[in-house]
Design a protein around this motif. Structure first.
Motif, PDB file in Angstrom:
ATOM      1  N   VAL A  70       7.223  11.485  -2.851  1.00 17.62           N
ATOM      2  CA  VAL A  70       6.794  10.986  -1.764  1.00 17.62           C
ATOM      3  C   VAL A  70       5.311  11.006  -1.461  1.00 17.62           C
ATOM      4  CG1 VAL A  70       6.891  11.776   0.928  1.00 17.62           C
ATOM      5  CG2 VAL A  70       8.751  11.765  -0.381  1.00 17.62           C
ATOM      6  N   TRP A  71       4.709  11.897  -2.033  1.00 14.49           N
ATOM      7  CA  TRP A  71       3.309  11.968  -2.188  1.00 14.49           C
ATOM      8  C   TRP A  71       2.883  10.535  -2.835  1.00 14.49           C
ATOM      9  CZ3 TRP A  71      -0.279  13.303   0.985  1.00 14.49           C
ATOM     10  CH2 TRP A  71      -0.209  14.590   1.547  1.00 14.49           C
ATOM     11  N   SER A  72       3.398  10.522  -4.139  1.00 14.14           N
ATOM     12  CA  SER A  72       2.872   9.307  -4.966  1.00 14.14           C
ATOM     13  C   SER A  72       3.112   7.914  -4.099  1.00 14.14           C
ATOM     14  CB  SER A  72       3.585   9.216  -5.937  1.00 14.14           C
ATOM     15  OG  SER A  72       4.186  10.386  -6.550  1.00 14.14           O
ATOM     16  N   LYS A  73       4.178   7.533  -3.516  1.00 12.87           N
ATOM     17  CA  LYS A  73       4.450   6.699  -2.815  1.00 12.87           C
ATOM     18  C   LYS A  73       3.537   6.153  -1.567  1.00 12.87           C
ATOM     19  CE  LYS A  73       8.525   5.716  -4.815  1.00 12.87           C
ATOM     20  NZ  LYS A  73       9.479   4.432  -5.110  1.00 12.87           N
ATOM     21  N   THR A  74       3.207   7.555  -1.005  1.00 14.32           N
ATOM     22  CA  THR A  74       2.334   7.661   0.277  1.00 14.32           C
ATOM     23  C   THR A  74       0.891   7.020   0.034  1.00 14.32           C
ATOM     24  OG1 THR A  74       3.863   9.092   1.367  1.00 14.32           O
ATOM     25  CG2 THR A  74       1.589   8.844   2.152  1.00 14.32           C
ATOM     26  N   LEU A 126       0.687  -5.609  13.884  1.00 14.97           N
ATOM     27  CA  LEU A 126       1.312  -6.406  12.883  1.00 14.97           C
ATOM     28  C   LEU A 126       1.194  -5.429  11.551  1.00 14.97           C
ATOM     29  CD1 LEU A 126       0.063  -9.818  13.924  1.00 14.97           C
ATOM     30  CD2 LEU A 126       2.093  -8.627  14.520  1.00 14.97           C
ATOM     31  N   LEU A 127      -0.017  -4.952  11.237  1.00 18.06           N
ATOM     32  CA  LEU A 127       0.119  -4.334   9.823  1.00 18.06           C
ATOM     33  C   LEU A 127       1.216  -3.133   9.710  1.00 18.06           C
ATOM     34  CD1 LEU A 127      -1.390  -4.319   7.049  1.00 18.06           C
ATOM     35  CD2 LEU A 127      -2.925  -3.061   7.893  1.00 18.06           C
ATOM     36  N   PRO A 128       1.188  -2.460  10.752  1.00 10.73           N
ATOM     37  CA  PRO A 128       2.068  -1.241  10.863  1.00 10.73           C
ATOM     38  C   PRO A 128       3.662  -1.938  10.652  1.00 10.73           C
ATOM     39  CG  PRO A 128       0.694  -0.923  12.503  1.00 10.73           C
ATOM     40  CD  PRO A 128       0.193  -2.257  11.976  1.00 10.73           C
ATOM     41  N   LEU A 129       3.922  -2.881  11.168  1.00 11.40           N
ATOM     42  CA  LEU A 129       5.184  -3.420  11.187  1.00 11.40           C
ATOM     43  C   LEU A 129       5.420  -3.967   9.624  1.00 11.40           C
ATOM     44  CD1 LEU A 129       7.658  -4.693  12.699  1.00 11.40           C
ATOM     45  CD2 LEU A 129       6.582  -6.872  12.751  1.00 11.40           C
ATOM     46  N   PHE A 130       4.237  -4.465   9.160  1.00 14.26           N
ATOM     47  CA  PHE A 130       4.442  -4.885   7.513  1.00 14.26           C
ATOM     48  C   PHE A 130       4.521  -3.565   7.011  1.00 14.26           C
ATOM     49  CE2 PHE A 130       2.069  -5.608   3.528  1.00 14.26           C
ATOM     50  CZ  PHE A 130       2.571  -6.480   2.809  1.00 14.26           C
ATOM     51  N   ILE A 131       3.807  -2.842   7.151  1.00  9.14           N
ATOM     52  CA  ILE A 131       3.983  -1.289   6.533  1.00  9.14           C
ATOM     53  C   ILE A 131       5.556  -0.995   6.439  1.00  9.14           C
ATOM     54  CG2 ILE A 131       3.329   1.082   6.387  1.00  9.14           C
ATOM     55  CD1 ILE A 131       0.370   0.228   7.507  1.00  9.14           C
ATOM     56  N   TRP A 136      -3.324  -0.168   1.783  1.00 13.43           N
ATOM     57  CA  TRP A 136      -3.832  -0.770   3.219  1.00 13.43           C
ATOM     58  C   TRP A 136      -5.273  -0.381   3.774  1.00 13.43           C
ATOM     59  CZ3 TRP A 136       0.198  -2.776   2.495  1.00 13.43           C
ATOM     60  CH2 TRP A 136       1.569  -2.121   2.217  1.00 13.43           C
ATOM     61  N   ILE A 137      -5.857   0.621   3.001  1.00 11.51           N
ATOM     62  CA  ILE A 137      -7.187   0.943   3.274  1.00 11.51           C
ATOM     63  C   ILE A 137      -7.830  -0.030   2.656  1.00 11.51           C
ATOM     64  CG2 ILE A 137      -9.048   2.749   2.712  1.00 11.51           C
ATOM     65  CD1 ILE A 137      -6.874   4.939   3.291  1.00 11.51           C
ATOM     66  N   ALA A 138      -7.581  -0.628   1.213  1.00 11.66           N
ATOM     67  CA  ALA A 138      -8.318  -1.456   0.963  1.00 11.66           C
ATOM     68  C   ALA A 138      -8.459  -2.762   1.253  1.00 11.66           C
ATOM     69  CB  ALA A 138      -7.738  -1.666  -0.357  1.00 11.66           C
ATOM     70  N   PHE A 139      -7.172  -3.152   2.129  1.00  9.19           N
ATOM     71  CA  PHE A 139      -6.864  -4.301   2.814  1.00  9.19           C
ATOM     72  C   PHE A 139      -7.771  -4.271   4.318  1.00  9.19           C
ATOM     73  CE2 PHE A 139      -4.968  -6.379   6.642  1.00  9.19           C
ATOM     74  CZ  PHE A 139      -4.698  -7.617   5.975  1.00  9.19           C
ATOM     75  N   LEU A 140      -7.725  -3.103   4.749  1.00 13.20           N
ATOM     76  CA  LEU A 140      -8.732  -2.738   5.891  1.00 13.20           C
ATOM     77  C   LEU A 140     -10.272  -2.685   5.649  1.00 13.20           C
ATOM     78  CD1 LEU A 140      -9.113  -1.301   8.966  1.00 13.20           C
ATOM     79  CD2 LEU A 140      -9.091   0.838   7.652  1.00 13.20           C
ATOM     80  N   ALA A 141     -10.620  -2.156   4.372  1.00 19.04           N
ATOM     81  CA  ALA A 141     -11.998  -2.319   3.864  1.00 19.04           C
ATOM     82  C   ALA A 141     -12.401  -3.806   3.871  1.00 19.04           C
ATOM     83  CB  ALA A 141     -12.279  -1.486   2.577  1.00 19.04           C
ATOM     84  N   TYR A 191      -3.124   4.505   9.289  1.00 16.91           N
ATOM     85  CA  TYR A 191      -2.130   3.821   8.163  1.00 16.91           C
ATOM     86  C   TYR A 191      -1.596   4.907   7.327  1.00 16.91           C
ATOM     87  CZ  TYR A 191      -4.270  -0.546   9.558  1.00 16.91           C
ATOM     88  OH  TYR A 191      -4.638  -1.663  10.550  1.00 16.91           O
ATOM     89  N   PHE A 192      -2.141   6.100   7.026  1.00 16.50           N
ATOM     90  CA  PHE A 192      -1.814   7.110   6.149  1.00 16.50           C
ATOM     91  C   PHE A 192      -0.622   7.839   7.067  1.00 16.50           C
ATOM     92  CE2 PHE A 192      -1.583  11.854   5.813  1.00 16.50           C
ATOM     93  CZ  PHE A 192      -1.141  11.699   4.661  1.00 16.50           C
ATOM     94  N   ILE A 193      -0.595   8.026   8.314  1.00  9.83           N
ATOM     95  CA  ILE A 193       0.435   8.339   9.068  1.00  9.83           C
ATOM     96  C   ILE A 193       1.561   7.622   9.080  1.00  9.83           C
ATOM     97  CG2 ILE A 193       1.150   9.141  11.528  1.00  9.83           C
ATOM     98  CD1 ILE A 193      -1.852   9.512  12.065  1.00  9.83           C
ATOM     99  N   ILE A 194       1.339   6.299   9.450  1.00 11.02           N
ATOM    100  CA  ILE A 194       2.557   5.170   9.519  1.00 11.02           C
ATOM    101  C   ILE A 194       3.118   5.223   8.103  1.00 11.02           C
ATOM    102  CG2 ILE A 194       3.204   2.882   9.623  1.00 11.02           C
ATOM    103  CD1 ILE A 194       0.970   2.798  11.678  1.00 11.02           C
TER     104      ILE A 194
END
Lengths: 472, 467
Positions: A172-176, A136-141, A183-188, A221-224
């Motif tokens: 692209v780097w900044s947005k990524t 679900l989170l990847p779909l949200f991403i 997402w990492i904060a959400f995961l943490a 999440y970084f990859i997606i």
């Protein structure tokens, strides 16, 4: 415009978007709900199994004065402990047995898998944190990141960025980075809640495993995010980007896992139960090489005993021959079981290799497999439990046979009993879960593909972004 | 309507993506049929092997009635075959659940439940601890059968075909032209959806008919299956009709439809699955029954065991008076009590599982996808309840044989070839669905469909001025 400014700007935009905030809020509530619900289930399950194990141990140690061979037939039950991290990822737990019957003469497999008492609803999976984090989170991403660059193009701000000397790569780097950090904060946050809610559990969560899960999902999440932003940069419109990414999501999370699992099954089919039993029975009877029948083995063993004890016949042996013969038979059966169950496990591993290999093209495959391994809920943890339980069975059966052989009884005396405290001297079964390193031994392909995917994403952003058509 | 269909047909042919995805899905469907068929073939192969071995054992036993009693081995065979109990040990009766034709289309729980049992007296169907060998990872991933293609993948095809059914005109600049001509946009969209619905229906029905023919499915079950296909596809098109009525851009509609797909196919079923309670105590009880009763009963004082047995089986008193061999008495009583206890516990577990299934079915009004899957499985006789019915029948048959053998054992009656051949035969339980069952099962889907159509109509009326 510098990298940090774009990142802050992106966060501001995201917070202003009501839909994004709502969706993220719903996902957060959903993940907390899954943790709360799974914690309760794990607690209940652990309580049941601990109670059952204690009850069975009490029965085993309290069986009193019985013939050891009769006790080997009554057997003993051991229970698979519940991994605390199954709160996050329940893995294959629904499809593997929870208890193992240990008895003389034969090796059993864990039985009573929860899915066997369930309707086909069980095939739809469980709403666990792993479902939220993997699917679900990847779909949200995708919903959030598909327009990361196309929005700039559609609102004509992309031209402004480029005119100000900000290369597309920086954008692209900044947005990524901006999105990945979120997402990492959400995961943490989720992992912290999980840790807090399971802190008082009988088996606290291993920090190494939790850390491994954080790294795994952070990489995922970084990859997606990177791929979504790149697709956005390469698409003419947000709609095109969204449809491309949705198609990829469906392919990776719904279609490919099933296709690869079924392909593995077709390529390396398992034996049927009857075939396995026939092979075991034949090897027991005719010998593992087909030229060593059981009656000849028995005679050879008797002869060796007569020679060792320097007596004229088995009846003159100072020990109970039955106990020694049964142990000799056990030792031979163990070789037969190791051979055949080893084949079954190798076939399963071969089948699973199809999914492992698919992680080169499907990030969901590696995250799913490594997540199960770190949570201690994959099939290899199950094999590990079965292996340790079998080793324990061999120890207790050997102890019983040796008591029959050397305990002071005569050959043929099946009424002879051991003392009531004999059973208390046999140690209880205690399962030791493998270390993180051991747990990941079976996931080398997945780990390699995770690293490759991260590297690929970095390289694509670094070297590929500026080559993308700007399409102002 | 004819013009719309002609236009849509031309569009379908000219647009390479649509026929390509249709063909791709057709190919996927054919693979699913192959997969289901190979699963069923493996089961049938196993059944043939079991049956062949079982028949061979029966023949061997029949030959032993005329064994050469001048040899030691022949004498032993002759003695054993006339002893009903020993004969049963050598015969080891087997029963199996014959796969229905539709099983290949909807495997349901058939890879997760035992489909045959060895009914030797000391075995117990409820304590068959080891069903077929399966890879847990494969069970987790699920089966790639036709019901998966229809339930999971066809809605995605429907979404891909229809998400821009309204917005495409606007994006192509055709909306204005159509408005000028005074054609109702709703009629055009309905016509288009109907055409696209037909293309998906043709795909689903074609695949199903191929599956029905190659698996030799009975007419009634086939009609039921095809009916579910039609309703499920109409259900998804009604959702599309509702969500496209707002007239938003294609991308927004696609997001809404995919979100709905996620909610209906992933979130709701998995939530209900997470909420179901698996009673581990029950499993503990069967483990207890197997370990505890066995030992306790075997170690009971023989006279006490015989007296207890006569309390529950007073009609067998005459046999007990005749019988002097206490080991035989113990053996019969032991088997009776062990089997009785195991069956009691086992039936309790199965009954609880059935109650859980029926409780879940009550929630099908909010879980229409599961309602559809459940009906597919029930038509294919691959749902939990079908296996429980089979297990009960196997247990009853075992009990029937046990009573017969125990009576012969205790009365001292020798088994003859005629009485052996007159043993009762196992009858496969029938678990077919009636038309009423079928209709009741599809009510949730029909309700959803109706609500979606009403909402769609409402939005079409209210948003007409915006389009």
């Amino acid at each position: 415009m510098v990298l940090s400014t774009i990142i802050k700007n992106e966060w501001r935009n995201l917070l202003r978007s009501r839909i994004a905030s709502w969706l993220l809020g719903i996902l957060f509530i959903l993940s907390v709900f899954t943790i709360w619900q799974a914690t309760g289930k794990v607690k209940e399950s652990r309580h049941h199994r601990q109670e059952s194990a204690a009850y069975m141990r009490e029965k085993f140690t309290g069986q009193g004065e019985v013939n050891p061979h009769s006790a080997a037939h009554y057997g003993h039950y051991v229970f698979k402990p519940v991994s605390t991290l199954s709160v996050l990822d329940n893995g294959v737990n629904d499809f593997t047995g929870v208890s193992l019957y240990l008895e003389g003469h034969r090796q059993n497999e864990a039985a009573f898998a929860p899915a066997q008492s369930s309707s086909s609803l069980v095939r739809f999976g469980q709403l666990t944190l792993s479902l939220v984090l993997q699917v679900l989170l990847p779909l949200f991403i995708i919903f959030i990141c598909h327009s990361a660059i196309t929005r700039e193009r559609e609102t004509r701000t992309l031209a402004v960025h480029l005119a100000q000397g900000t290369p597309l790569r920086t954008l692209v780097w900044s947005k990524t980075i901006a999105y990945t950090v979120l997402w990492i904060a959400f995961l943490a946050l989720n992992l912290a809640i999980l840790w807090l809610m399971t802190r008082s559990a009988a088996a606290p969560v291993s920090t190494a495993r939790l850390g491994g899960l954080w790294l795994l999902y952070a990489g995922y999440y970084f990859i997606i995010t990177a791929l979504s932003v790149l697709v956005s940069a390469g698409s003419k419109s947000s709609g095109n980007a969204l449809l491309t990414l949705l198609f990829a999501w469906l392919l990776c999370t719904v279609l490919l896992p099933k296709v690869t699992a079924n392909l593995g099954d077709n390529l390396s089919p398992l034996l049927t139960r009857t075939e396995l039993e026939e092979r075991i029975s034949t090897d027991k009877k005719n010998g593992i090489d087909g030229h060593n029948p059981s009656n000849e083995r028995t005679q050879q063993f008797k002869d060796s005993l007569i020679k060792a004890y320097q007596v004229s016949s088995p009846d003159s042996l100072p020990v109970n021959l039955d106990g020694l013969l049964m142990q000799e038979d056990e030792e031979y059966n163990n070789i037969v079981y190791d051979k055949h169950f080893g084949t079954v496990q190798r076939l399963i591993k071969k089948q699973n290799a199809a999914t492992a290999v698919s992680s080169w093209i499907n990030p969901f495959a590696f995250v799913r497999n490594i997540s199960m391994a770190l949570a201690g809920t994959d099939v290899y943890h199950h094999f590990d439990f079965a292996g340790q339980a079998e080793a324990y069975r061999r120890v207790i059966i050997k102890t019983m046979n040796e008591a029959q052989a050397y305990g002071g009884s005569k050959t043929g005396d099946w009424e002879w009993t051991v003392s009531a405290d004999f059973w208390k001297k046999i140690d209880d079964f205690s399962y030791q879960a493998p270390s993180v390193g051991q747990a990941l031994q079976n996931n080398k392909t997945e780990i390699a593909s995770l690293l490759l995917w991260v590297l690929l994403a970095v390289l694509l952003i670094h070297f590929g972004s500026n080559r993308l058509s700007v399409n102002l | 309507m004819k013009n719309i269909f002609t236009y849509e047909w031309k569009l379908f042919i000219r647009n390479k993506t649509m026929p390509a995805t249709w063909l791709l899905m057709f190919g996927i469907g054919l693979y699913a049929l192959y997969y289901g068929r190979s699963f069923s073939d493996t089961q049938l192969d196993t059944i043939t092997k079991i049956d062949t071995a079982y028949q061979a054992r029966i023949q061997t036993q029949l030959q032993r009635f005329s064994a050469d009693t001048t040899t030691k081995e022949g004498m032993s065979d002759y003695r054993n075959v006339h002893d009903a109990y020993m004969n049963e040990w050598y015969t080891r009766p087997m029963v199996w659940k014959q796969p229905e034709g539709l099983q290949a289309l909807s495997l349901g729980q058939s890879d997760n439940q035992p489909f045959y049992y060895n009914l030797w007296i000391y075995n117990n169907v409820y304590n068959t601890r080891q069903p077929e060998l399966r890879n847990p990872d494969k069970l987790l991933a699920g089966n790639f059968d036709l019901s998966f293609v229809i339930i999971y993948l066809l809605p995605l095809l429907i979404i891909a075909y229809s998400y821009n059914v309204v917005s495409a005109d606007r994006e192509n600049g055709l909306a204005g032209l159509l408005n000028v001509q005074g054609v109702s946009q709703r009629a055009i969209v309905s016509g288009r959806l109907l055409f696209r619905c037909c293309t998906v229906l043709v795909l689903a029905l074609l695949l199903s008919i191929i599956g029905i023919i190659i698996n030799g499915v009975a007419m009634g079950a086939a009609a039921g299956w095809l009916g579910v296909n039609v309703l499920y596809i109409l259900f998804w098109f009604s959702l599309v009709y509702w969500l496209t009525a707002s007239g938003q851009s294609g991308a927004v509609t696609a997001v809404k439809l995919v979100s709905l797909w996620v909610v209906l196919l992933i979130m709701i079923p998995s939530l209900f699955n997470s909420l179901q309670k698996i009673n581990e105590d029950a499993k503990m009880e069967i483990a207890e029954a197997s370990r505890e009763y066995g030992g306790k009963i075997w170690d009971m004082d023989k006279q006490l065991l015989a007296d207890t047995f006569l309390l529950v089986k007073p009609e067998w008193k005459e046999y007990f008076i005749l019988k002097n061999d206490t080991n035989d008495l113990r053996s019969v009583a032991y088997t009776y009590f062990t089997v009785y206890n195991m069956n009691r516990v086992g039936r309790g577990i199965d009954s609880a599982a059935l109650q859980q299934q029926s409780r879940l079915e009550r929630f099908n009004y909010v879980n229409p996808v599961f309602a559809t899957q459940l009906l597919y499985n029930k038509l294919a006789a691959t749902e939990l309840n079908n296996f429980i019915v089979f297990r009960e029948a196997a247990s009853a048959y075992q009990q029937q044989r046990y009573e017969l053998i125990a009576q012969k054992e205790l009365s001292g009656e020798k088994l003859t070839p005629a009485s052996f051949q007159a043993y009762p035969k196992f009858v496969q339980p029938v678990t077919g669905l009636t038309a009423g069952d079928w209709f009741r099962s599809m009510i949730p889907v029909m309700c959803f469909m109706l609500i979606a159509l009403l909402l769609g109509n409402y939005y079409w009326k209210n948003n007409a001025h915006k389009k």
